[in-house]
Motif scaffolding. Sequence first.
Motif, PDB file in Angstrom:
ATOM      1  N   ILE A  33       0.878  -1.183   0.000  1.00 44.64           N
ATOM      2  CA  ILE A  33       0.000   0.000   0.000  1.00 44.64           C
ATOM      3  C   ILE A  33       0.908   1.224   0.000  1.00 44.64           C
ATOM      4  O   ILE A  33       1.702   1.419   0.926  1.00 44.64           O
ATOM      5  CB  ILE A  33      -0.920  -0.014   1.232  1.00 44.64           C
ATOM      6  CG1 ILE A  33      -1.860  -1.235   1.161  1.00 44.64           C
ATOM      7  CG2 ILE A  33      -1.723   1.285   1.331  1.00 44.64           C
ATOM      8  CD1 ILE A  33      -2.594  -1.519   2.448  1.00 44.64           C
ATOM      9  N   ARG A  56      -0.844  -1.109 -12.251  1.00 45.26           N
ATOM     10  CA  ARG A  56      -1.982  -0.961 -11.344  1.00 45.26           C
ATOM     11  C   ARG A  56      -1.679  -1.640 -10.007  1.00 45.26           C
ATOM     12  O   ARG A  56      -0.964  -2.637  -9.957  1.00 45.26           O
ATOM     13  CB  ARG A  56      -3.237  -1.562 -11.969  1.00 45.26           C
ATOM     14  CG  ARG A  56      -3.681  -0.810 -13.202  1.00 45.26           C
ATOM     15  CD  ARG A  56      -4.959  -1.362 -13.761  1.00 45.26           C
ATOM     16  NE  ARG A  56      -5.301  -0.707 -15.015  1.00 45.26           N
ATOM     17  CZ  ARG A  56      -6.432  -0.899 -15.681  1.00 45.26           C
ATOM     18  NH1 ARG A  56      -7.338  -1.747 -15.206  1.00 45.26           N
ATOM     19  NH2 ARG A  56      -6.666  -0.265 -16.801  1.00 45.26           N
ATOM     20  N   GLY A  57      -2.270  -1.084  -8.974  1.00 45.90           N
ATOM     21  CA  GLY A  57      -2.065  -1.646  -7.644  1.00 45.90           C
ATOM     22  C   GLY A  57      -2.673  -0.741  -6.604  1.00 45.90           C
ATOM     23  O   GLY A  57      -3.434   0.190  -6.927  1.00 45.90           O
ATOM     24  N   THR A  58      -2.328  -0.982  -5.344  1.00 49.08           N
ATOM     25  CA  THR A  58      -2.922  -0.230  -4.242  1.00 49.08           C
ATOM     26  C   THR A  58      -2.063   0.988  -3.946  1.00 49.08           C
ATOM     27  O   THR A  58      -1.315   1.016  -2.968  1.00 49.08           O
ATOM     28  CB  THR A  58      -3.068  -1.123  -3.003  1.00 49.08           C
ATOM     29  OG1 THR A  58      -3.652  -2.362  -3.392  1.00 49.08           O
ATOM     30  CG2 THR A  58      -3.979  -0.466  -1.966  1.00 49.08           C
ATOM     31  N   TRP A  59      -2.156   1.971  -4.818  1.00 48.18           N
ATOM     32  CA  TRP A  59      -1.360   3.170  -4.624  1.00 48.18           C
ATOM     33  C   TRP A  59      -2.097   4.401  -5.149  1.00 48.18           C
ATOM     34  O   TRP A  59      -2.988   4.291  -6.004  1.00 48.18           O
ATOM     35  CB  TRP A  59       0.003   3.049  -5.321  1.00 48.18           C
ATOM     36  CG  TRP A  59      -0.022   2.889  -6.818  1.00 48.18           C
ATOM     37  CD1 TRP A  59      -0.172   1.712  -7.511  1.00 48.18           C
ATOM     38  CD2 TRP A  59       0.103   3.921  -7.811  1.00 48.18           C
ATOM     39  NE1 TRP A  59      -0.149   1.954  -8.871  1.00 48.18           N
ATOM     40  CE2 TRP A  59       0.025   3.300  -9.084  1.00 48.18           C
ATOM     41  CE3 TRP A  59       0.271   5.300  -7.757  1.00 48.18           C
ATOM     42  CZ2 TRP A  59       0.117   4.011 -10.286  1.00 48.18           C
ATOM     43  CZ3 TRP A  59       0.360   6.018  -8.956  1.00 48.18           C
ATOM     44  CH2 TRP A  59       0.282   5.370 -10.198  1.00 48.18           C
ATOM     45  N   GLY A  75      -5.181  -2.807   5.487  1.00 41.18           N
ATOM     46  CA  GLY A  75      -6.040  -2.710   4.311  1.00 41.18           C
ATOM     47  C   GLY A  75      -6.074  -1.275   3.831  1.00 41.18           C
ATOM     48  O   GLY A  75      -5.537  -0.380   4.498  1.00 41.18           O
ATOM     49  N   ALA A  76      -6.656  -1.065   2.674  1.00 40.89           N
ATOM     50  CA  ALA A  76      -6.744   0.300   2.151  1.00 40.89           C
ATOM     51  C   ALA A  76      -7.909   0.407   1.171  1.00 40.89           C
ATOM     52  O   ALA A  76      -8.254  -0.561   0.496  1.00 40.89           O
ATOM     53  CB  ALA A  76      -5.452   0.693   1.451  1.00 40.89           C
ATOM     54  N   THR A  77      -8.482   1.592   1.137  1.00 38.77           N
ATOM     55  CA  THR A  77      -9.533   1.916   0.178  1.00 38.77           C
ATOM     56  C   THR A  77      -9.105   3.168  -0.560  1.00 38.77           C
ATOM     57  O   THR A  77      -8.677   4.136   0.070  1.00 38.77           O
ATOM     58  CB  THR A  77     -10.874   2.192   0.903  1.00 38.77           C
ATOM     59  OG1 THR A  77     -11.200   1.066   1.704  1.00 38.77           O
ATOM     60  CG2 THR A  77     -11.993   2.449  -0.097  1.00 38.77           C
ATOM     61  N   ILE A  78      -9.212   3.129  -1.873  1.00 42.32           N
ATOM     62  CA  ILE A  78      -8.830   4.285  -2.681  1.00 42.32           C
ATOM     63  C   ILE A  78     -10.063   4.814  -3.391  1.00 42.32           C
ATOM     64  O   ILE A  78     -10.814   4.055  -4.009  1.00 42.32           O
ATOM     65  CB  ILE A  78      -7.734   3.885  -3.699  1.00 42.32           C
ATOM     66  CG1 ILE A  78      -6.426   3.586  -2.954  1.00 42.32           C
ATOM     67  CG2 ILE A  78      -7.532   4.988  -4.746  1.00 42.32           C
ATOM     68  CD1 ILE A  78      -5.315   3.037  -3.821  1.00 42.32           C
ATOM     69  N   ASP A 105      -4.849   7.471  -9.699  1.00 40.05           N
ATOM     70  CA  ASP A 105      -5.520   6.370  -9.010  1.00 40.05           C
ATOM     71  C   ASP A 105      -4.835   5.084  -9.450  1.00 40.05           C
ATOM     72  O   ASP A 105      -5.034   4.625 -10.581  1.00 40.05           O
ATOM     73  CB  ASP A 105      -7.004   6.358  -9.392  1.00 40.05           C
ATOM     74  CG  ASP A 105      -7.770   5.215  -8.744  1.00 40.05           C
ATOM     75  OD1 ASP A 105      -7.134   4.327  -8.144  1.00 40.05           O
ATOM     76  OD2 ASP A 105      -9.010   5.208  -8.844  1.00 40.05           O
ATOM     77  N   THR A 150      -5.326   2.056  -8.632  1.00 41.90           N
ATOM     78  CA  THR A 150      -6.165   0.866  -8.838  1.00 41.90           C
ATOM     79  C   THR A 150      -6.651   0.772 -10.280  1.00 41.90           C
ATOM     80  O   THR A 150      -6.926  -0.321 -10.770  1.00 41.90           O
ATOM     81  CB  THR A 150      -7.384   0.872  -7.891  1.00 41.90           C
ATOM     82  OG1 THR A 150      -8.173   2.033  -8.145  1.00 41.90           O
ATOM     83  CG2 THR A 150      -6.940   0.874  -6.440  1.00 41.90           C
ATOM     84  N   LEU A 169      -6.594   8.077  -0.148  1.00 43.84           N
ATOM     85  CA  LEU A 169      -6.130   6.750   0.253  1.00 43.84           C
ATOM     86  C   LEU A 169      -6.485   6.584   1.727  1.00 43.84           C
ATOM     87  O   LEU A 169      -5.899   7.235   2.595  1.00 43.84           O
ATOM     88  CB  LEU A 169      -4.613   6.634   0.057  1.00 43.84           C
ATOM     89  CG  LEU A 169      -3.929   5.375   0.619  1.00 43.84           C
ATOM     90  CD1 LEU A 169      -4.424   4.116  -0.073  1.00 43.84           C
ATOM     91  CD2 LEU A 169      -2.407   5.490   0.490  1.00 43.84           C
TER      92      LEU A 169
END
Lengths: 65, 326
Positions: B20, B35-38, B69-72, B142, B144, B156
């Motif tokens: 993250i 792409r990824g959690t960034w 965990g993370a939410t974007i 973004d 994701t 984030l």
Amino acid sequence: MNESRLKALITGTSDLSKASLASRVLLNRLRIEARTNPASLPQKVAELAAFIAKHAFAADDFARI
Amino acid sequence: MKNELLTPAETAERIRAGAILSIAGPDALLATLPRGTWIGGTTVYMLTEDGGARIDDRLFVSTFESATGATIRHHSPDTLPALAQDRPEGVTLLLIPAFSDAHRRFALDGTTYDGLFDQPLAGWITGVPVEKIGTTAPAIFDGTTGTRHTEGAMALHVALPAGTTPSLDIVNIFTPSDDPATTFTFPETGFSARTATVNGKTVDLAAYLRAHAIDTRLPLVANYAGALINVSFEHVDAAGGGVSFYAPVIAGTEYRLATAQPDYAAAFAATLGDGGEGMLSCNCILNYLHGDMAGKKTGRFTGPVTFGEIAYILLNQTLVKLDLAA
């Protein structure tokens, strides 16, 4: 913290130098709104009371005053 | 939290490993990442452990190692007021492009957003190389979806382990002057002003600043219940068009011009001490430029140099520090 103390905080100018940044910025916003519209003071007192009740960090901040 | 200057290839490897991340860097490099959690934001100016520098070939990567965990989410200016809704318990990092509508609206209305103060909200305003101001738009990414935006805000939301109590604070090296001739109040809230009240008199602000040779590289400082909050001058219109600022001035609030600061980097280093490792921080492009901070060390608080800082509200000429280990 009772209503009269909350009211005094919002209508006053005291610093909360040891408080969290969140508490200081929120109190500043409530002071501006109450100054701009004095009739809104009861709402601002209720908002501050709810904030303190919701967050332990805020309760600590305002308990130190 | 781990802060590193990485090549695009190293950053891509980190993304593919599922980390993250918050990533700051040149637009062209951010656009190459998988792409990824960034989330990403544009800037080419960084404060590193070796000092301030313009860096065009690497990215400043902050890895949230302790995150669970993370939410974007990307918010348009219209959905920005909901940014603090339905987020996991932890911290929020927010990136907004400079000069965008979201930038303006967050600055003016952000403190009224429901739940904004419930947990730390840190972030920064993305920028461009100074020679490209006005010709290239700052951007946010973004990770994701791999989407680049020049409008809106990228959030984030980082979930942290139970029991973690992150702390968010600011470091302002400026102190307000006591001189009534440089103490201002404004009739209206906004990013610009034509008039101000000084010593009980309404003055044409641009003319007053010129007549008194006021150094507009210094910010105006307001006291927010004990927090010193800066507003920086953007432009003084010599043709009588008023004065613009990098953050809004608030009607009725007293602003005092800061006293001169002889050595910005030394002031930050002295204030910050040995701390900073493992913290997320950012500092202002105006401090970098006016304080001639290129090549100068500021301690271990490293991070992007930005077109505005966010610690619940928009800030100018301020260092923001987010400590997840507190």
